[in-house]
Design an enzyme around this catalytic site. Structure first.
Site, mmCIF file in Angstrom:
data_model
loop_
_atom_site.group_PDB
_atom_site.id
_atom_site.type_symbol
_atom_site.label_atom_id
_atom_site.label_comp_id
_atom_site.label_asym_id
_atom_site.label_seq_id
_atom_site.Cartn_x
_atom_site.Cartn_y
_atom_site.Cartn_z
ATOM 1 N N GLU A 1 31.887 27.511 0.677
ATOM 2 C CA GLU A 1 30.911 27.956 -0.341
ATOM 3 C C GLU A 1 29.547 27.326 -0.103
ATOM 4 O O GLU A 1 28.551 27.767 -0.641
ATOM 5 C CB GLU A 1 31.353 27.499 -1.747
ATOM 6 N N ASP B 1 41.899 10.643 4.060
ATOM 7 C CA ASP B 1 42.865 9.572 4.253
ATOM 8 C C ASP B 1 44.288 10.087 4.013
ATOM 9 O O ASP B 1 44.529 10.830 3.057
ATOM 10 C CB ASP B 1 42.526 8.475 3.223
#
Ligand code: BGC
Length: 549
Positions: A254, A212
């Site tokens: 990751e 957002d």
């Protein structure tokens, strides 16, 4: 196998369905949708043929901006259920091959967030206040706000606090409502905390995020007055905001499974491309279709500009016509059919009640659906778009709950009209959205929506839902659709004729925005948004997909 490129990540051409949680499905009967409601409707979504869902904010929140004011980023608001409900939803979606993405709100917290309460209590110059934008006021007693910046929802964007000793105190900055204080992203604790929040959700198995107000994080700390009161927010290549997104990207990388984010930004194309560099974010919303009218020239410009802007950084684009902040496209195109500019396109301003022709708008929205779903890149759909729901602009004043309505002094009606609960079945409200009972839905549904319910449209081969189902089935089956290389063909004025090709297969997409039929190229008609006329021509306000040998 040596030499074979790795498979493209799923998000490059995904069809992502936006669930506005309050309005999707309510299982506990309080008139507001919930997580169990979403889980209960996953079979519907699987059958529709989408690849992923984006769930609007469901975190603990006072709901001043319907969840975009987060008080605890690691907790589910009881209104929507529990963490266990979320875990169940993620597992049930994955079991159906549907990815799950969540809303992530880093620009501001709720004023009920523990950090903000601590900041108010701790007083001037404290490390707690350094997490937000606190500033002394101007004038002899600091009675005037630090700058003339205005809030997006109307009114000033600075609010004054009372200091712990009871005296009138500092001011804090909020881009939106005063209950949504902005975080100061130059404070290292903020990044560390949000990395941890992202990790919390990634560890629970979510596939990505919608970020957002992603480009709002770097406010100018001099807070200079501006001629029109708009804030000064840096987004250029030198802005440290890009380091924030690099850190997010390293975190996603990751994890296995191509975790992703799509950023919400209103910046110009070149600036958006900065956020899409290979070490930053994978996708950005492209709002060009939200702003475009149903006109061949405008649509062509939107498509060309969007593809060109991202090509330089190797990022795919996204295609969006509808979301929870914009009047629904059926009404936008219907307004354009009679009165140009009845809406201020791409905003929630304007008077869309004037002259909206829903029949014309629906026809145009059908034509747009086949353009939207053919173009290369990710396609975002907003719940109810597949039913052809119009915007509801005759809500009584007392039903309006968007903070925009209050903050604008009742001059802007806000976004409630595109957020009405979904009609699922039956002849009367709540149309299967909620269990039948005394509770009212949080926004009233119009009685005339019986014909637009999922059940009613499922049985109708000519419905918007049937068109979406068939278009999505074809998009999955034919690699050129949604994933092809685009080439334009010469076409009559007010007609778009484009070709998408991939793996030796070619699909022509013809969009007729003029008032007379157009001849289609030869080939197999895969799908058309309207029946062809007796001469086999594509009628006005329609799109066809034609497969070529
Ligand atoms: C969201 C809006 C929200 C605002 C503040 C937006 O861009 O999409 O619904 O009101 O951010 O968080």
């Amino acid at each position: 196998m040596p030499g074979r490129p790795p498979p493209a990540p799923w998000w490059r051409d995904a069809v992502v369905y936006q669930v506005y949680p309050r309005s999707f499905a309510d299982t506990d009967g309080d008139g507001i949708g919930d997580l169990r409601g979403i889980t209960s409707r996953l079979d519907y979504l699987a059958e529709l043929g989408i690849d992923a869902i984006w769930i609007g904010p469901v975190f603990a929140s006072p709901q001043v901006d319907h969840g975009y004011d987060v008080a605890d980023y690691r907790a589910i608001d009881p209104l929507f259920g529990t963490l266990a409900d979320m875990d169940e939803l993620i597992a049930a979606a994955h079991a159906r091959g549907i990815k799950v993405t969540l809303d992530f709100v880093p620009n501001h917290t709720s004023n009920q967030h523990a950090w903000f309460r601590a900041a108010v209590a701790a007083g001037r110059g404290s490390p707690e206040r350094a997490r937000y934008h606190f500033h002394d006021g101007r004038g002899p007693n600091g009675d005037e706000p630090p700058s003339n910046w205005m809030a997006v929802f109307g009114g000033p964007s600075w609010t004054r606090v009372t200091e712990p000793d009871g005296t009138p105190g500092q001011w804090y900055y909020h881009l939106f409502a005063s209950e949504q204080p902005d975080l100061d992203w130059t404070c290292p604790e903020v990044l560390a905390e949000f990395i941890d929040v992202l990790r919390f959700w990634l560890d629970r198995g979510v596939d990505g995020f919608r970020i957002d107000v992603s480009d709002g994080l770097d406010k100018d700390h001099a807070y200079p007055d501006t001629p029109d009161g708009s804030p000064v927010i840096h987004k250029d290549a030198a802005s440290p905001v890009h380091d924030v997104y690099r850190a997010f990207r390293r975190l996603f990388d990751e994890y296995p499974g191509d975790r992703m984010a799509v950023i919400e930004t209103g910046a110009d194309d070149e600036t958006v491309a900065l956020f899409l560099r290979p070490d930053e974010m994978p996708l950005a919303f492209n709002f060009r279709f939200v702003q475009a009218q149903f006109s061949a020239a405008g649509l062509r410009e939107a498509i060309d500009d969007s593809l060109a802007a991202n090509a330089g950084v190797g990022a795919p684009t996204t295609w969006v016509t509808d979301n929870h902040d914009t009047p629904r496209s059926v009404s936008r195109y219907g307004a354009a059919a009679r009165i140009e500019g009845a809406y201020v396109p791409g905003t929630f301003h304007g008077d869309p009640t004037k002259g909206v022709d829903v029949v014309a708008g629906t026809r145009r929205a059908r034509a747009m659906a086949l353009l939207h779903l053919a173009l290369p890149g990710a396609a975002y759909l907003y719940n109810g778009q597949e039913l052809g729901l119009p915007n509801i602009d005759d809500l009584p004043d007392e039903a309006l709950v968007d903070p925009v309505w209050e903050r604008s002094g009742h001059t802007v009606r806000g976004r409630d009209g595109c957020r009405i609960p979904m009609p699922w079945s039956g002849e009367a409200p709540p149309f299967g959205f909620a269990p039948d009972g005394p509770a009212k839905t949080w926004l009233p549904q119009p009685a005339r929506w019986a014909a637009l319910s999922v059940a009613a449209e499922t049985d109708d081969p000519a419905s918007m839902l049937s068109l979406y189902r068939e278009a999505l089935r074809l998009r999955h089956a034919i690699p050129a659709l949604g994933r092809g290389t685009l080439t334009w063909h010469a076409s009559p004025a007010d007609v778009l004729d484009l070709e998408l090709s991939r793996d030796g297969e070619t699909v022509r997409v013809v969009v007729n925005t003029r008032a007379v039929p157009v001849t289609l190229p030869g080939g197999d008609l895969l799908l058309a948004s309207e029946p062809l006329d007796v001469d086999g021509c594509l009628p006005p306000a329609a799109t066809a997909w034609v497969r070529q040998a």
